[in-house]
Design an enzyme around this catalytic site. Structure first.
Site, PDB file in Angstrom:
ATOM      1  N   HIS A   1       1.166   4.997  -2.562  1.00 13.90           N
ATOM      2  CA  HIS A   1       1.943   4.002  -3.305  1.00 13.90           C
ATOM      3  C   HIS A   1       2.237   2.770  -2.445  1.00 13.90           C
ATOM      4  O   HIS A   1       2.193   2.801  -1.207  1.00 13.90           O
ATOM      5  CB  HIS A   1       3.255   4.603  -3.801  1.00 13.90           C
ATOM      6  CG  HIS A   1       4.184   5.017  -2.702  1.00 13.90           C
ATOM      7  ND1 HIS A   1       4.966   4.112  -1.992  1.00 13.90           N
ATOM      8  CD2 HIS A   1       4.463   6.235  -2.179  1.00 13.90           C
ATOM      9  CE1 HIS A   1       5.677   4.752  -1.096  1.00 13.90           C
ATOM     10  NE2 HIS A   1       5.393   6.044  -1.180  1.00 13.90           N
TER      11      HIS A   1
ATOM     12  N   GLU B   1       5.654  13.538  -2.945  1.00 15.53           N
ATOM     13  CA  GLU B   1       5.762  13.509  -1.487  1.00 15.53           C
ATOM     14  C   GLU B   1       6.244  14.865  -0.980  1.00 15.53           C
ATOM     15  O   GLU B   1       6.761  15.697  -1.731  1.00 15.53           O
ATOM     16  CB  GLU B   1       6.737  12.386  -1.083  1.00 15.53           C
ATOM     17  CG  GLU B   1       6.969  12.222   0.410  1.00 15.53           C
ATOM     18  CD  GLU B   1       5.717  11.907   1.212  1.00 15.53           C
ATOM     19  OE1 GLU B   1       4.847  12.804   1.295  1.00 15.53           O
ATOM     20  OE2 GLU B   1       5.627  10.794   1.773  1.00 15.53           O
TER      21      GLU B   1
ATOM     22  N   ASN C   1      10.996   2.286   2.485  1.00 11.39           N
ATOM     23  CA  ASN C   1      10.010   2.118   3.566  1.00 11.39           C
ATOM     24  C   ASN C   1      10.455   0.992   4.491  1.00 11.39           C
ATOM     25  O   ASN C   1      10.406   1.118   5.714  1.00 11.39           O
ATOM     26  CB  ASN C   1       8.628   1.790   3.001  1.00 11.39           C
ATOM     27  CG  ASN C   1       7.957   2.937   2.286  1.00 11.39           C
ATOM     28  OD1 ASN C   1       7.233   2.727   1.313  1.00 11.39           O
ATOM     29  ND2 ASN C   1       8.169   4.156   2.747  1.00 11.39           N
TER      30      ASN C   1
END
Length: 207
Positions: free
Chosen positions: A8, A84, A14
């Site tokens: 992604h 994830e 992030n």
């Protein structure tokens, strides 16, 4: 059959350096939309027989942006199998903070999964995480298809793809993880033997 794996696009967490995991989620950054669209244009002429995405929003949004550019439209099938890594108590935490408290385990998670102690964080084991993708491919996808798009997440895809290629746990993340909005391509005829054609390609970033 070619399997097109995409991590992604970059998210707010992030950027902040936080673990997201299988239950944490944060939105794509505005800058990611352009990058993902470039990847979509790169793959526009590929006719995907099926398109799968993790059911987490950051992955679904990425898949939608890619397919918006594709010449042959396909429904996006959402699945928890592409989520994830389940990171337990790590999810939502600042990576720098956890690194300061558990330096050896964070180094293991990044560079040597053979000594990563998932139970310390109530996380998914290395076997559980990597087997999840292998089982999904074998149980879900018709061997007669030609091109499959799978949109998922960095830690899970990195370890799982290298596991499919036959690497031992100690080497699954030894060379670093997949970049956001990167493309990795495997070929297989039987879901037992895989060959690597493209790894962590981000050449579309600047195109």
């Amino acid at each position: 059959m070619k399997l097109y794996f995409v991590r992604h696009g970059k998210t707010q967490w992030n950027k902040e350096g936080r673990f997201q995991g299988a239950n944490g989620d944060s939105p794509l950054l505005e800058e990611s939309y352009e990058t993902i669209t470039k990847l979509g244009k790169r793959l526009a002429s590929v006719t995907f027989d099926e398109v799968y995405s993790s059911d987490l929003k950051r992955a679904v949004d990425t898949a939608q942006l890619i397919m918006a550019q594709n010449h042959s439209r396909r429904d996006i099938i959402q699945t928890k199998s592409l989520r994830e890594w389940h990171l337990g108590k790590l999810e939502g935490q600042k990576i720098s903070l956890v690194q300061s408290i558990y330096p050896s385990q964070m180094n293991a998670f990044r560079h040597n999964l053979g000594v990563f102690k998932a139970q310390t964080f109530e996380a998914e084991s290395v076997y559980q995480a990597t087997h999840r993708l292998a089982a999904f491919l074998e149980e879900t996808i018709d061997k007669e298809l030609e091109n499959i798009l799978l949109v998922g997440h960095g830690a899970h895809l990195t370890a799982s793809i290298r596991s499919l290629l036959g690497f031992e746990p100690a080497l699954l993340r030894a060379e670093g993880g997949l970049d956001n909005a990167s493309l990795t391509i495997l070929e297989t005829d039987d879901f037992e033997h895989y060959s690597l054609k493209v790894w962590n390609d981000t050449s579309h970033y600047n195109n």
